[in-house]
Design an enzyme around this catalytic site. Structure first.
Site, PDB file in Angstrom:
ATOM      1  N   SER A 119       0.685  -1.252   0.005  1.00  0.00           N
ATOM      2  CA  SER A 119      -0.165  -0.091   0.015  1.00  0.00           C
ATOM      3  C   SER A 119       1.037   1.342   0.084  1.00  0.00           C
ATOM      4  O   SER A 119       2.163   1.252   0.225  1.00  0.00           O
ATOM      5  CB  SER A 119      -0.973   0.014   1.166  1.00  0.00           C
ATOM      6  OG  SER A 119      -1.487   1.225   1.553  1.00  0.00           O
TER       7      SER A 119
ATOM      8  N   TYR B  98      -2.805  -0.574  11.092  1.00  0.00           N
ATOM      9  CA  TYR B  98      -2.672  -1.052   9.514  1.00  0.00           C
ATOM     10  C   TYR B  98      -1.406  -0.607   8.862  1.00  0.00           C
ATOM     11  O   TYR B  98      -0.792  -1.162   8.277  1.00  0.00           O
ATOM     12  CB  TYR B  98      -3.951  -0.499   8.772  1.00  0.00           C
ATOM     13  CG  TYR B  98      -3.963  -1.095   7.312  1.00  0.00           C
ATOM     14  CD1 TYR B  98      -4.262  -2.236   6.800  1.00  0.00           C
ATOM     15  CD2 TYR B  98      -3.550  -0.107   6.366  1.00  0.00           C
ATOM     16  CE1 TYR B  98      -4.290  -2.613   5.591  1.00  0.00           C
ATOM     17  CE2 TYR B  98      -3.680  -0.527   4.974  1.00  0.00           C
ATOM     18  CZ  TYR B  98      -3.737  -1.687   4.631  1.00  0.00           C
ATOM     19  OH  TYR B  98      -3.692  -2.083   3.249  1.00  0.00           O
TER      20      TYR B  98
END
Length: 334
Positions: free
Chosen positions: A142, A155
């Site tokens: 990501s 996260y």
């Protein structure tokens, strides 16, 4: 084509969202795919899609946080389909919450799924690939693996961890002169169902930070990565901007995200206090690859094409520069 069509692939988090789109993309090549996730009903639906698209599928119900279950699943895949060629670590979970409102148990759970789940998958894959001296591990990363944002501290930390251990393993593979390859595909905001089931303490419904991309954009990039030996691939211009911006203007981004990051991750719709969340157990329902943001999502990314063809583009630009210089020189001689 026969060798490509018969590749054996494992995809974690395959029951919905990006994982389901990844499975569909590999199925179009005729791959045999191990589908790993917690929700059997959605895995069975994904299996049907894979077979309709020309692939084969094996349903593997389990939690990536359980290292032994991941190892057992790898054994099942090789018994059913043969040696694993590609392993895609995609499973994730998150909590939308200020850090000071999270519990240690929540933080640990996000870390166990998103970070340790990838560690467990990589261990199972390399255990089989290294003796054969072939195979590819793809980490679904990501932009948040480099540039963190507020409200997703667990996260972001997990994705940073994924990047760190992937770089370490890559060095070890180089040292061993192994032909096994590990790559990381860094993603932008995706239109997936996670925003309908993620644990959240936000007053309004969570959303991906715009601009948003359809999961097929990332899935196609991941399949492309499985055929090429790239260290890292960025999907979407926002990912490129976040990665490079964080190299040069980290402090400015801290201030900018501190002021905008709360609002940009929420819609104007109030959250339902009784909405189920998938942090501890799977959420039932017919979720597919797409979330609820189809009308706002991009189905193509010119940046991905440029990333995939960067050497060809560079050669073309270099050739154009040489030709232009030669043409200017010839005109001067006249």
């Amino acid at each position: 084509m026969a060798s490509v069509e018969r590749r054996v692939v494992v995809v974690t988090g395959a029951s919905a969202g990006l994982g389901r789109a990844i499975a569909q993309a590999f199925a179009r090549e005729g791959a045999s795919i191990g589908l790993f996730a917690r929700n059997r009903e959605r895995l069975e639906a994904t299996k049907l899609e894979v077979e309709q698209l020309g692939g084969k599928a094996l349903v593997l119900v389990g939690d990536v946080a359980d290292a032994q279950r991941v190892e057992d699943a790898a054994e099942e895949v090789e018994r059913e389909f043969g040696p694993i060629d590609v392993w895609v670590n995609n499973a994730m979970t998150s909590v939308f919450s200020p850090f000071n409102q999270m519990t240690p148990e929540e933080f640990r759970r996000v870390t166990e799924v998103t970070y340790l789940g990838a560690v467990h998958g990589t261990m199972a894959a390399l255990k089989r690939m290294l003796p054969r001296n072939r195979g590819k591990v793809i980490q679904v990363g990501s932009a948040l693996s480099d540039r963190s944002i507020p409200l997703q501290s667990a996260y972001c930390g997990a994705k940073h961890g994924m990047r760190g251990f992937t770089d370490s393993i890559r060095c070890e593979l180089i040292h061993e002169k192994s032909r096994v390859h590990i790559t990381m595909v860094q993603l932008p905001a995706m239109n997936t169902p996670q925003f309908d089931w993620v644990e959240s303490r936000l007053p309004n419904r969570p959303q991906p930070v715009p601009p948003i991309y359809q999961p097929e954009v990332a899935a196609d990039a991941i399949v492309w990565a499985s055929h090429h030996r790239r260290r890292e691939i960025y999907v979407g211009l926002p990912t490129v901007k976040a990665m490079w911006g964080n190299k040069f203007i980290r402090g400015l981004l801290d201030v900018y995200l501190g002021r905008t990051g709360y609002k940009s991750q929420q819609t104007d719709e109030p959250e339902r206090p009784d909405r189920p969340a998938n942090l501890w157990q799977t959420v039932p329902g017919p979720y597919t690859a797409h979330g609820r943001f189809d009308a706002r999502s991009k189905g193509v990314s010119p940046q991905v094409w440029l990333s995939e063809h960067k050497w060809g583009v560079a050669a073309l630009l270099a050739g154009s520069a040489v030709f232009t210089a030669a043409l200017c020189s010839a005109r001067r001689r006249r």
